[in-house]
Scaffold this motif. Structure first.
Motif, PDB file in Angstrom:
ATOM      1  N   LEU A 282       0.829  -1.196   0.000  1.00 18.06           N
ATOM      2  CA  LEU A 282       0.000   0.000   0.000  1.00 18.06           C
ATOM      3  C   LEU A 282       0.865   1.247   0.000  1.00 18.06           C
ATOM      4  CD1 LEU A 282      -2.715   1.400   0.168  1.00 18.06           C
ATOM      5  CD2 LEU A 282      -2.657   1.100   2.645  1.00 18.06           C
ATOM      6  N   THR A 283       1.950   1.233   0.774  1.00 14.70           N
ATOM      7  CA  THR A 283       2.866   2.365   0.802  1.00 14.70           C
ATOM      8  C   THR A 283       3.478   2.607  -0.564  1.00 14.70           C
ATOM      9  OG1 THR A 283       3.382   1.950   3.118  1.00 14.70           O
ATOM     10  CG2 THR A 283       4.933   3.311   1.880  1.00 14.70           C
ATOM     11  N   VAL A 284       3.866   1.526  -1.249  1.00 15.48           N
ATOM     12  CA  VAL A 284       4.416   1.642  -2.596  1.00 15.48           C
ATOM     13  C   VAL A 284       3.417   2.329  -3.517  1.00 15.48           C
ATOM     14  CG1 VAL A 284       5.084   0.330  -4.650  1.00 15.48           C
ATOM     15  CG2 VAL A 284       5.983  -0.317  -2.413  1.00 15.48           C
ATOM     16  N   LEU A 285       2.168   1.906  -3.450  1.00 18.02           N
ATOM     17  CA  LEU A 285       1.145   2.457  -4.327  1.00 18.02           C
ATOM     18  C   LEU A 285       0.932   3.937  -4.055  1.00 18.02           C
ATOM     19  CD1 LEU A 285      -0.994   1.985  -6.489  1.00 18.02           C
ATOM     20  CD2 LEU A 285      -2.577   1.361  -4.679  1.00 18.02           C
TER      21      LEU A 285
ATOM     22  N   THR B 137       3.125  -2.972  -9.580  1.00 18.80           N
ATOM     23  CA  THR B 137       3.454  -4.381  -9.399  1.00 18.80           C
ATOM     24  C   THR B 137       4.884  -4.490  -8.902  1.00 18.80           C
ATOM     25  OG1 THR B 137       1.953  -5.071 -11.166  1.00 18.80           O
ATOM     26  CG2 THR B 137       3.646  -6.640 -10.513  1.00 18.80           C
ATOM     27  N   GLU B 138       5.048  -5.152  -7.776  1.00 15.72           N
ATOM     28  CA  GLU B 138       6.365  -5.320  -7.181  1.00 15.72           C
ATOM     29  C   GLU B 138       6.351  -6.581  -6.332  1.00 15.72           C
ATOM     30  OE1 GLU B 138       9.743  -2.821  -4.656  1.00 15.72           O
ATOM     31  OE2 GLU B 138       7.744  -1.972  -4.983  1.00 15.72           O
ATOM     32  N   ALA B 139       7.435  -7.327  -6.383  1.00 14.29           N
ATOM     33  CA  ALA B 139       7.559  -8.572  -5.623  1.00 14.29           C
ATOM     34  C   ALA B 139       6.407  -9.529  -5.924  1.00 14.29           C
ATOM     35  CB  ALA B 139       7.640  -8.278  -4.122  1.00 14.29           C
ATOM     36  N   GLY B 140       5.955  -9.505  -7.169  1.00 12.22           N
ATOM     37  CA  GLY B 140       4.895 -10.417  -7.571  1.00 12.22           C
ATOM     38  C   GLY B 140       3.507 -10.034  -7.100  1.00 12.22           C
TER      39      GLY B 140
ATOM     40  N   LEU C  18       5.432   2.391 -16.897  1.00  8.74           N
ATOM     41  CA  LEU C  18       6.812   2.588 -16.454  1.00  8.74           C
ATOM     42  C   LEU C  18       7.305   1.254 -15.920  1.00  8.74           C
ATOM     43  CD1 LEU C  18       9.126   4.613 -15.830  1.00  8.74           C
ATOM     44  CD2 LEU C  18       8.045   4.980 -13.601  1.00  8.74           C
ATOM     45  N   THR C  19       8.368   0.740 -16.512  1.00  3.29           N
ATOM     46  CA  THR C  19       8.885  -0.579 -16.142  1.00  3.29           C
ATOM     47  C   THR C  19      10.339  -0.462 -15.708  1.00  3.29           C
ATOM     48  OG1 THR C  19       7.442  -1.599 -17.784  1.00  3.29           O
ATOM     49  CG2 THR C  19       9.224  -2.965 -16.920  1.00  3.29           C
TER      50      THR C  19
ATOM     51  N   GLY D 204      17.192  -8.613 -10.462  1.00  4.59           N
ATOM     52  CA  GLY D 204      16.588  -9.076 -11.700  1.00  4.59           C
ATOM     53  C   GLY D 204      15.075  -9.142 -11.667  1.00  4.59           C
ATOM     54  N   GLU D 205      14.459  -8.584 -10.621  1.00  5.14           N
ATOM     55  CA  GLU D 205      12.999  -8.593 -10.513  1.00  5.14           C
ATOM     56  C   GLU D 205      12.399  -7.437 -11.314  1.00  5.14           C
ATOM     57  OE1 GLU D 205       9.629  -7.429  -7.193  1.00  5.14           O
ATOM     58  OE2 GLU D 205      11.639  -8.018  -6.521  1.00  5.14           O
ATOM     59  N   THR D 206      11.343  -7.725 -12.071  1.00  8.28           N
ATOM     60  CA  THR D 206      10.661  -6.693 -12.841  1.00  8.28           C
ATOM     61  C   THR D 206       9.609  -6.003 -11.983  1.00  8.28           C
ATOM     62  OG1 THR D 206      10.973  -7.875 -14.936  1.00  8.28           O
ATOM     63  CG2 THR D 206       9.228  -6.224 -14.872  1.00  8.28           C
ATOM     64  N   VAL D 207       9.630  -4.681 -11.983  1.00  4.81           N
ATOM     65  CA  VAL D 207       8.628  -3.885 -11.281  1.00  4.81           C
ATOM     66  C   VAL D 207       8.004  -2.935 -12.295  1.00  4.81           C
ATOM     67  CG1 VAL D 207       9.682  -4.037  -8.996  1.00  4.81           C
ATOM     68  CG2 VAL D 207      10.414  -2.243 -10.575  1.00  4.81           C
ATOM     69  N   SER D 208       6.733  -2.586 -12.090  1.00  4.04           N
ATOM     70  CA  SER D 208       6.072  -1.752 -13.088  1.00  4.04           C
ATOM     71  C   SER D 208       4.977  -0.903 -12.466  1.00  4.04           C
ATOM     72  CB  SER D 208       5.476  -2.625 -14.204  1.00  4.04           C
ATOM     73  OG  SER D 208       4.473  -3.485 -13.688  1.00  4.04           O
TER      74      SER D 208
END
Length: 259
Positions: free
Chosen positions: A6-9, A69-72, A215-216, A222-226
């Motif tokens: 939630l903080t990330v968002l 999207t972060e950490a799946g 934004l990716t 190596g983890e993809t965040v977007s």
């Protein structure tokens, strides 16, 4: 929803809300030296033009969404409006969702009153108040970021959106976003921005039916965040706003409270 997600968002929303968008209008289809059509005058896609076009249409549906999207895990904020200016009725729906929790509210405006239904963890609450006639402007304002200047956006072709033919414009500029790095994603680690793309779909009247950007990035592991932001206008001139199925319950609660 986890506290971290939630903080990330929320942090991403604060950092990015005023920093990106698209705003070219329909071009004339002529090829520019770089192989794309040069954007036409942005004045046709001003906030004032959108206001006029939607008022003239009489009704529309607007949907704004923002997700990370972060950490799946994906967290999303969605704000949708159904507006019928001729009947002076509207329905706003707000949803904030993630893996562990969901918060919703709906506000229905009609007949001089605004009825709001709040729901958290499956429990509903209602509020009734005198009509606050701001639904139209709120719906348009949600797309204000789409009118910020992206001078280098280029026409790339035509397609169909919501049953109408639209011109598609695209813009990408990694250098604009690399300065934000991990802060753009709210991540505690290093993030390398790998892609930033804006897409704008404009109808023949000059109304931006969809503005979206993605934004990716990639972490050191190596983890993809977007992050994705999207604003869409649909059912222009054909939106109905029926009574929500919870309206009787809201009125009953009001009657009980005032008895």
């Amino acid at each position: 929803m986890t506290t971290r997600l939630l903080t990330v968002l929320v942090m991403s929303l604060l950092v990015l809300a005023g920093c990106a968008g698209g705003g070219p209008t329909t071009g004339d289809g002529t090829d520019a030296d770089d192989g794309g059509a040069a954007p036409a005058d942005r004045d046709d896609l001003s906030v004032e033009a959108a206001d006029r076009l939607l008022r003239d249409a009489g009704s529309f549906t607007a949907r704004w969404s923002y997700s990370t999207t972060e950490a799946g895990e994906t967290a999303t904020i969605t704000n949708a409006y159904r507006v019928d200016l001729q009947a002076n009725r509207s329905l706003e729906t707000f949803t904030m969702s993630g893996p562990d929790a969901r918060t919703d509210f709906e506000t229905f405006v009609a007949d001089g009153s605004a009825y709001t239904r709040y729901e958290t963890d499956g429990e509903a609450f209602y509020q009734v108040r005198p009509q606050d006639d701001t639904s139209f402007q709120s719906a348009v304002d949600r797309g204000t970021v789409s009118y910020e200047s992206v001078d280098d956006a280029r026409f790339v072709g035509t397609e169909t959106f919501d049953g109408v033919t639209v011109d598609r414009y695209e813009y990408s500029d990694l250098s604009t976003w690399r300065q934000f790095g991990a802060g753009a994603f709210g991540s505690g680690g290093n993030v390398t921005v790998t892609d930033f793309t804006v897409v704008i779909l404009v109808d023949s009247d000059g109304l931006a039916r969809q503005t979206a950007w993605t934004l990716t990035g990639e972490t050191d592991d190596g983890e993809t965040v977007s992050i994705e932001w999207r604003y869409e206008i649909t059912d222009v001139g054909s939106t109905d706003v029926p009574d929500p199925d919870w309206l009787a319950e809201a009125r009953a609660q009001q009657s009980t409270a005032t008895a």
